[in-house]
Design an enzyme around this catalytic site. Sequence first.
Site, short mmCIF file in Angstrom:
data_model
loop_
_atom_site.label_atom_id
_atom_site.label_comp_id
_atom_site.label_asym_id
_atom_site.label_seq_id
_atom_site.Cartn_x
_atom_site.Cartn_y
_atom_site.Cartn_z
N ASP A 56 0.83 -1.21 0.00
CA ASP A 56 0.00 0.00 0.00
C ASP A 56 0.87 1.26 0.00
O ASP A 56 0.35 2.39 -0.07
CB ASP A 56 -1.02 0.00 1.14
CG ASP A 56 -0.37 0.03 2.51
OD1 ASP A 56 0.88 0.02 2.60
OD2 ASP A 56 -1.12 0.07 3.51
N ASP A 95 -1.32 -6.37 -0.49
CA ASP A 95 -1.42 -5.69 0.81
C ASP A 95 -2.87 -5.31 1.09
O ASP A 95 -3.54 -4.70 0.24
CB ASP A 95 -0.57 -4.41 0.75
CG ASP A 95 0.15 -4.12 2.04
OD1 ASP A 95 -0.05 -4.87 3.01
OD2 ASP A 95 0.93 -3.15 2.06
N GLU A 187 9.13 -3.93 10.38
CA GLU A 187 9.46 -2.61 9.80
C GLU A 187 9.94 -1.62 10.85
O GLU A 187 9.29 -1.43 11.89
CB GLU A 187 8.22 -2.04 9.08
CG GLU A 187 8.49 -0.65 8.50
CD GLU A 187 7.45 -0.16 7.50
OE1 GLU A 187 6.50 -0.91 7.19
OE2 GLU A 187 7.60 0.99 7.03
O1 KIV Z 1 3.47 -1.14 1.56
C1 KIV Z 1 4.65 -1.52 1.56
O2 KIV Z 1 5.44 -1.26 0.64
C2 KIV Z 1 5.09 -2.30 2.72
C3 KIV Z 1 6.55 -2.60 2.83
C4 KIV Z 1 7.28 -1.42 3.33
C5 KIV Z 1 6.80 -3.78 3.68
O3 KIV Z 1 4.30 -2.65 3.53
#
Ligand code: KIV
Length: 266
Positions: A56, A95, A187
């Site tokens: 996301d 995501d 993260e």
């Molecule tokens: O949305 C994204 O790119 C992420 C990564 C930073 C793991 O969740």
Amino acid sequence: MYGNGESTGARLHGGLTPDEIRATKGRRRLAMLTAYDYPTALALDGAGLDMILVGDSLGEVELGYPTTRDVTRAMMEHHIRAVRHGVSHTHVVGDMTADTYRTPAEAVETARALIAAGADSVKLEGALIPQVMAIIADGIPVMGHVGLLPQTAVERKRLGKTDEEADRIVADTIALDEAGCYAIVIEAVDPVVAQRATDAVDAPTIGIAAGIGTDGQVLVSTDLLGQLPNPPRFVQPKANLAQLVADVGREWVAEVRTPVAEAVAS
Ligand code: KIV
């Protein structure tokens, strides 16, 4: 093994299965990059990655919104479809966007939609164990995400500096592992704490801004490729695509504006 065999489940299109990803723990490091569009996905599918994440982060780095919270489920489905069209050898993670998994039922509905769009598994933020268990029971593999959670974070800073924060991150990682996540993103966590969490679980951990002690690494591809100004400090861009695009554009403009007589003579 995922699910009870009675539900929609995930269709694997190629690339590693969640069980194979989980089995890499202690054997080799995992590499995951984000992608949001067809040409990038097509190019990265040949790069030997273990997973491509349609993150996301889409909102911030591809669509120009201020936060990941601006990404809707429909936008995510749209971009998963584009990535899916380019990927046949790599596991694609979709995501789950903000406010689309507030209850276990809503989480299952969202996860099914992302799988229908072409994801092989889904990722969600936080130790929302009822949601994770409901999705897995529906036959859909889940990647967890602990530490900094951009969808709800008030501030973007490295976590795990206090004992309380550190213990919470390790406990969340263990809870997601026990709930059946096949891998867990960590993260922006203090490297010592990320290592502690990694050692405490069977699932491989995939770090971003969390040191080198995790079982794998993930980066936002636009940061690695140098597509945007001011990449985060923990990323060393390997290209300057923004510069390349500007240079190519400028060169073509010059060609177009070359006087006709000059162009005919050459
Ligand atoms: O949305 C994204 O790119 C992420 C990564 C930073 C793991 O969740």
